[in-house]
Design an enzyme around this catalytic site. Structure first.
Site, PDB file in Angstrom:
ATOM      1  N   ARG A 259      -1.341  -2.948 -18.405  1.00 51.71           N
ATOM      2  CA  ARG A 259      -2.630  -2.259 -18.432  1.00 51.71           C
ATOM      3  C   ARG A 259      -2.587  -1.104 -17.435  1.00 51.71           C
ATOM      4  NH1 ARG A 259      -6.967  -3.413 -20.973  1.00 51.71           N
ATOM      5  NH2 ARG A 259      -5.699  -4.919 -22.090  1.00 51.71           N
TER       6      ARG A 259
ATOM      7  N   TYR B 220       0.858  -1.197   0.000  1.00 45.95           N
ATOM      8  CA  TYR B 220       0.000   0.000   0.000  1.00 45.95           C
ATOM      9  C   TYR B 220       0.889   1.240   0.000  1.00 45.95           C
ATOM     10  CZ  TYR B 220      -5.011  -0.250  -0.010  1.00 45.95           C
ATOM     11  OH  TYR B 220      -6.302  -0.337  -0.426  1.00 45.95           O
TER      12      TYR B 220
ATOM     13  N   THR C 281      -3.291   5.642 -22.121  1.00 47.94           N
ATOM     14  CA  THR C 281      -3.173   4.315 -21.528  1.00 47.94           C
ATOM     15  C   THR C 281      -1.729   3.888 -21.757  1.00 47.94           C
ATOM     16  OG1 THR C 281      -3.869   3.303 -23.607  1.00 47.94           O
ATOM     17  CG2 THR C 281      -5.576   3.634 -21.947  1.00 47.94           C
TER      18      THR C 281
ATOM     19  N   GLU D  96      -0.500   4.835  -0.552  1.00 46.88           N
ATOM     20  CA  GLU D  96      -1.289   6.058  -0.843  1.00 46.88           C
ATOM     21  C   GLU D  96      -0.407   7.278  -0.686  1.00 46.88           C
ATOM     22  OE1 GLU D  96      -4.828   6.158   1.524  1.00 46.88           O
ATOM     23  OE2 GLU D  96      -5.770   4.569   0.357  1.00 46.88           O
TER      24      GLU D  96
ATOM     25  N   LYS E 120      -1.445   0.019 -25.024  1.00 48.24           N
ATOM     26  CA  LYS E 120      -1.781  -0.145 -26.448  1.00 48.24           C
ATOM     27  C   LYS E 120      -0.488  -0.078 -27.267  1.00 48.24           C
ATOM     28  CE  LYS E 120      -6.502   1.402 -25.877  1.00 48.24           C
ATOM     29  NZ  LYS E 120      -6.852   2.241 -24.758  1.00 48.24           N
TER      30      LYS E 120
ATOM     31  N   ASP F 226      -5.983  13.052 -25.611  1.00 45.33           N
ATOM     32  CA  ASP F 226      -5.978  11.666 -25.142  1.00 45.33           C
ATOM     33  C   ASP F 226      -5.241  10.842 -26.195  1.00 45.33           C
ATOM     34  OD1 ASP F 226      -6.526   9.032 -24.614  1.00 45.33           O
ATOM     35  OD2 ASP F 226      -8.649   9.341 -24.168  1.00 45.33           O
TER      36      ASP F 226
HETATM   37  N1  PLP Z   1      -9.054   6.859 -24.342  1.00 46.70           N
HETATM   38  C1  PLP Z   1      -9.010   6.265 -25.539  1.00 46.70           C
HETATM   39  C2  PLP Z   1      -8.766   7.101 -26.754  1.00 46.70           C
HETATM   40  C3  PLP Z   1      -9.189   4.879 -25.654  1.00 46.70           C
HETATM   41  O1  PLP Z   1      -9.169   4.297 -26.846  1.00 46.70           O
HETATM   42  C4  PLP Z   1      -9.400   4.139 -24.461  1.00 46.70           C
HETATM   43  C5  PLP Z   1      -9.581   2.683 -24.499  1.00 46.70           C
HETATM   44  O2  PLP Z   1      -9.800   2.042 -25.447  1.00 46.70           O
HETATM   45  C6  PLP Z   1      -9.466   4.815 -23.250  1.00 46.70           C
HETATM   46  C7  PLP Z   1      -9.285   6.170 -23.219  1.00 46.70           C
HETATM   47  C8  PLP Z   1      -9.802   4.111 -21.964  1.00 46.70           C
HETATM   48  O3  PLP Z   1      -8.835   3.299 -21.506  1.00 46.70           O
HETATM   49  P1  PLP Z   1      -9.154   2.132 -20.438  1.00 46.70           P
HETATM   50  O4  PLP Z   1      -9.828   1.050 -21.208  1.00 46.70           O
HETATM   51  O5  PLP Z   1      -7.779   1.776 -19.960  1.00 46.70           O
HETATM   52  O6  PLP Z   1     -10.007   2.721 -19.382  1.00 46.70           O
END
Ligand code: PLP
Length: 411
Positions: free
Chosen positions: A232, A51, A223, A53, A226, A197
């Protein structure tokens, strides 16, 4: 996995079956990849027990001296990889990373503006079934009907009309380069924050194969699993001025204890991404996607936007009088995994869709190149067109298993 085998033979067997599935089938799901053994070892390490935090040097628990080091390494490596001023590596996934930014940039009910799901955006970019569309007033931009490209004039017009507090740039199913600089100009004109994003294209951005949003955006979320090929998880990058707000939004704002095993694994992935081989890998990912898109085009499949600049593309199956659901099922039957996908302005229900999304990060990690892409194109076409011919389906499945045997998921 001898311990697991003894303690829980059922889960041991599930994991074995899944490993075998991954080994013997072709993964064309654009958001998936094979994390390295080193990443997996860190993920499965004793750090899962801890843990922690808080943040390095300021934890609410004792005994954090070593996990502090792991988190510092992850932060420093990520900063170096993307040239970011500040990084938070604690988000459990991409969705909470996005949620944390909305939490900072907006009050509940404020207007946010992101790309619609049907045209390639993500659920968390303001879709009505998601927290982002329920807690905030969501305006969605699409793509140009003719070109199927992001339409910056339309985005600018919507931004001026609705004055969002936050503009979101980024996508889950868009095969062309995104002009982050233009997005930042639009955001500035209406005094909005810009969040980009890069969940899908993070590996391309890290290696300079897609323009980086880091100089332009107030917040960059991603993320790590990918194209970045890590465990993950999620992350947030931001300018120094937002550092404290971002950290507070994640903990105590949204999350409790960080997954220190995942954070260590993120550090490993960032280290791997900083090596020259990672850029060569990303280049091959794009070359493979372009080869496949062209091959399918030559067989009469319409590719949304006419091709790809990145790791994925969308096949419009209306050109073959088919839909995404039928194609996904036909491909599954021969051992090819894809995800069905809407095409821009799709008239099919989201459960059916008119297209499939094809991505090359995973097969490129296995070492497949242009020659294999051409074989896979043939397999895809035959699997779809001959889907009712059981003998043919069995033959394709066999040929795919043979191809997979030459390209192991772990070397
Ligand atoms: N943002 C985009 C552009 C995504 O394609 C994804 C997932 O496919 C996410 C956010 C969310 O990620 P997670 O599945 O790890 O919550």
């Amino acid at each position: 996995m001898s311990f697991l085998k003894n303690v829980d033979p059922e889960i041991f067997s599930v994991i074995n079956d899944e490993t075998n599935r991954q080994e013997t089938t072709i993964d064309l799901i654009a958001s998936e990849n094979y994390a390295s053994k080193a990443v997996m070892e860190a993920t499965g390490s004793t750090l899962t027990n801890k843990y922690a935090e808080g943040y390095p040097g300021k934890r609410y628990y004792g005994g954090c001296e070593f996990v502090d080091k792991a988190e510092e390494l992850a932060r420093e490596r990520c900063k170096k990889l993307f040239g970011a001023e500040h990084v938070n590596v604690q988000p459990h996934a991409g969705s909470p990373a996005n949620m944390a930014v909305y939490y900072i940039a907006c009050n509940l009910g404020d207007t946010i503006m992101g790309m619609s799901l049907a045209e390639g955006g993500h659920l968390t970019h303001g879709h009505k079934v998601n927290f982002s569309g329920k807690l905030y007033s969501s305006v969605q931009y699409t793509v140009n009907k003719e070109t199927e490209l992001l339409d910056y004039d339309q985005i600018r017009k919507l931004a001026h009309e609705y004055k969002p507090k936050l503009i979101i740039a980024g996508a889950s199913a868009y095969s062309r380069a995104i002009d982050f600089k233009k997005f930042s100009e639009i955001a500035k004109e209406v005094n909005a924050y810009l969040m980009t994003d890069i969940a899908h294209i993070a590996g391309l951005v890290a290696t300079g194969l897609h323009e980086s949003p880091v100089p332009y955006a107030d917040f960059v979320t991603s993320t790590t699993h990918k194209t970045l090929r890590g465990p993950r998880g999620g992350l947030i990058m931001c300018k120094k001025e937002f550092a404290e707000k971002v950290d507070k939004a994640i903990m105590p704002g949204l999350q409790g204890g960080p997954f220190m095993n995942s954070i260590a694994a993120k550090a490993v992935a960032f280290h791997e991404a900083l090596q020259p081989a990672f850029k060569a890998y990303q280049k091959q990912v794009i070359a493979n996607a372009q080869t496949m898109a062209k091959g399918l085009q030559e067989l009469g499949y319409r590719i949304v936007t006419g091709g790809t600049d990145n790791h994925l593309f969308i096949v419009d199956l209306r050109s073959k009088s088919l839909n995404g659901q039928i194609a996904e099922k036909a491909l599954d039957a021969v051992g090819i995994s894809v995800s069905r996908s809407c095409v821009p302005f799709d008239t099919q229900a989201p459960w059916i869709t008119s297209g499939i999304r094809i991505g090359t990060p995973a097969i490129t990690t296995r070492g497949m190149k242009e020659v294999e892409m051409q074989h896979i194109v043939q397999f895809i076409d035959e699997a779809i067109m001959q889907r009712d011919n059981t003998q043919r389906v069995a033959m394709i499945k066999d040929a795919i298993a043979k191809l997979c045997k030459k390209f192991h998921i772990y070397g």
